[in-house]
Design a protein around this motif. Sequence first.
Motif, short mmCIF file in Angstrom:
data_model
loop_
_atom_site.label_atom_id
_atom_site.label_comp_id
_atom_site.label_asym_id
_atom_site.label_seq_id
_atom_site.Cartn_x
_atom_site.Cartn_y
_atom_site.Cartn_z
N GLY A 18 13.14 -10.41 14.19
CA GLY A 18 13.93 -11.56 14.01
C GLY A 18 13.54 -12.51 14.89
O GLY A 18 14.21 -13.81 14.63
N GLU A 19 12.59 -12.36 15.42
CA GLU A 19 12.34 -13.39 16.82
C GLU A 19 11.50 -14.51 16.11
O GLU A 19 10.61 -14.30 15.18
CB GLU A 19 11.11 -12.84 17.72
N VAL A 20 11.75 -15.59 16.71
CA VAL A 20 10.93 -16.84 16.10
C VAL A 20 9.74 -16.96 16.95
O VAL A 20 9.81 -16.99 18.39
CB VAL A 20 11.92 -18.01 16.34
N ILE A 21 8.52 -17.02 16.43
CA ILE A 21 7.30 -17.07 17.18
C ILE A 21 6.60 -18.47 16.78
O ILE A 21 6.91 -19.03 15.72
CB ILE A 21 6.50 -15.94 16.88
N ASN A 22 5.68 -18.80 17.69
CA ASN A 22 5.21 -20.24 17.60
C ASN A 22 3.79 -19.87 17.14
O ASN A 22 2.91 -19.06 17.82
CB ASN A 22 4.99 -21.00 19.04
N ILE A 23 3.20 -20.61 16.23
CA ILE A 23 1.75 -20.33 15.63
C ILE A 23 1.11 -21.66 15.74
O ILE A 23 1.55 -22.72 15.31
CB ILE A 23 1.85 -19.73 14.00
N LYS A 24 -0.21 -21.52 16.27
CA LYS A 24 -0.87 -22.64 16.13
C LYS A 24 -2.28 -22.54 15.57
O LYS A 24 -2.96 -21.45 15.68
CB LYS A 24 -1.42 -23.01 17.81
N PHE A 78 3.53 -24.45 14.02
CA PHE A 78 4.82 -24.30 13.35
C PHE A 78 5.14 -23.14 13.99
O PHE A 78 4.59 -22.33 14.51
CB PHE A 78 4.47 -24.21 11.62
N ASP A 79 6.64 -22.97 13.61
CA ASP A 79 7.25 -21.70 14.03
C ASP A 79 7.78 -20.73 12.76
O ASP A 79 7.94 -21.26 11.83
CB ASP A 79 8.71 -22.06 14.62
N ALA A 80 7.69 -19.35 12.89
CA ALA A 80 7.83 -18.58 11.96
C ALA A 80 8.79 -17.44 12.62
O ALA A 80 8.58 -17.04 13.58
CB ALA A 80 6.81 -18.17 11.31
N THR A 81 9.73 -16.81 11.45
CA THR A 81 10.62 -15.73 12.03
C THR A 81 9.99 -14.65 11.72
O THR A 81 9.32 -14.35 10.46
CB THR A 81 11.92 -15.81 11.38
N VAL A 82 9.93 -13.44 12.55
CA VAL A 82 9.21 -12.30 12.17
C VAL A 82 10.19 -11.19 12.01
O VAL A 82 10.71 -10.47 12.87
CB VAL A 82 8.00 -11.77 13.17
N PRO A 83 10.45 -11.23 10.68
CA PRO A 83 11.17 -9.65 10.44
C PRO A 83 11.02 -8.24 10.73
O PRO A 83 11.94 -7.40 10.79
CB PRO A 83 11.90 -9.74 8.78
N GLU A 84 9.73 -8.16 10.76
CA GLU A 84 9.13 -6.67 10.52
C GLU A 84 7.57 -6.88 10.93
O GLU A 84 6.89 -7.89 10.87
CB GLU A 84 9.36 -6.25 9.09
N SER A 85 7.10 -5.80 11.09
CA SER A 85 5.58 -5.81 11.45
C SER A 85 4.86 -6.28 10.32
O SER A 85 5.44 -5.89 9.13
CB SER A 85 4.99 -4.51 11.94
#
Length: 109
Positions: A18-24, A78-85
């Motif tokens: 559920g963490e929001v990660i930053n992707i470049k 952009f940012d994306a939420t990671v629900p699972e591996s």
Amino acid sequence: MAQNVRPRVRVPATASAGEVINIKTLISHQMESGQRRDSDGNTIPRSIINRFTAEFNGDLVIEMDLEPAISTNPYIEFDATVPESGEFVFTWYDDDGDVYEDKHQVEVS
């Protein structure tokens, strides 16, 4: 065909559920608009990355249409939420039909 096109992506290797990660992302590309002329006065043909997508485990995260006004070596963050591996797949589409792709795994702990 564009020369020396190279996508580069930064994605955290691990995240919490559920963490929001930053992707470049950055792709080396001249992004020629088709409006300039060479030294002989001939129009330089248009050559741009016209579309970008990012998917996570097959689900679309972001989709963008890019226009000729985009600068050389387009940078997208952009940012994306990671629900699972899972795996991110980043795809750039070129005017000439070339498709550039990069993949990155994210492990959820």
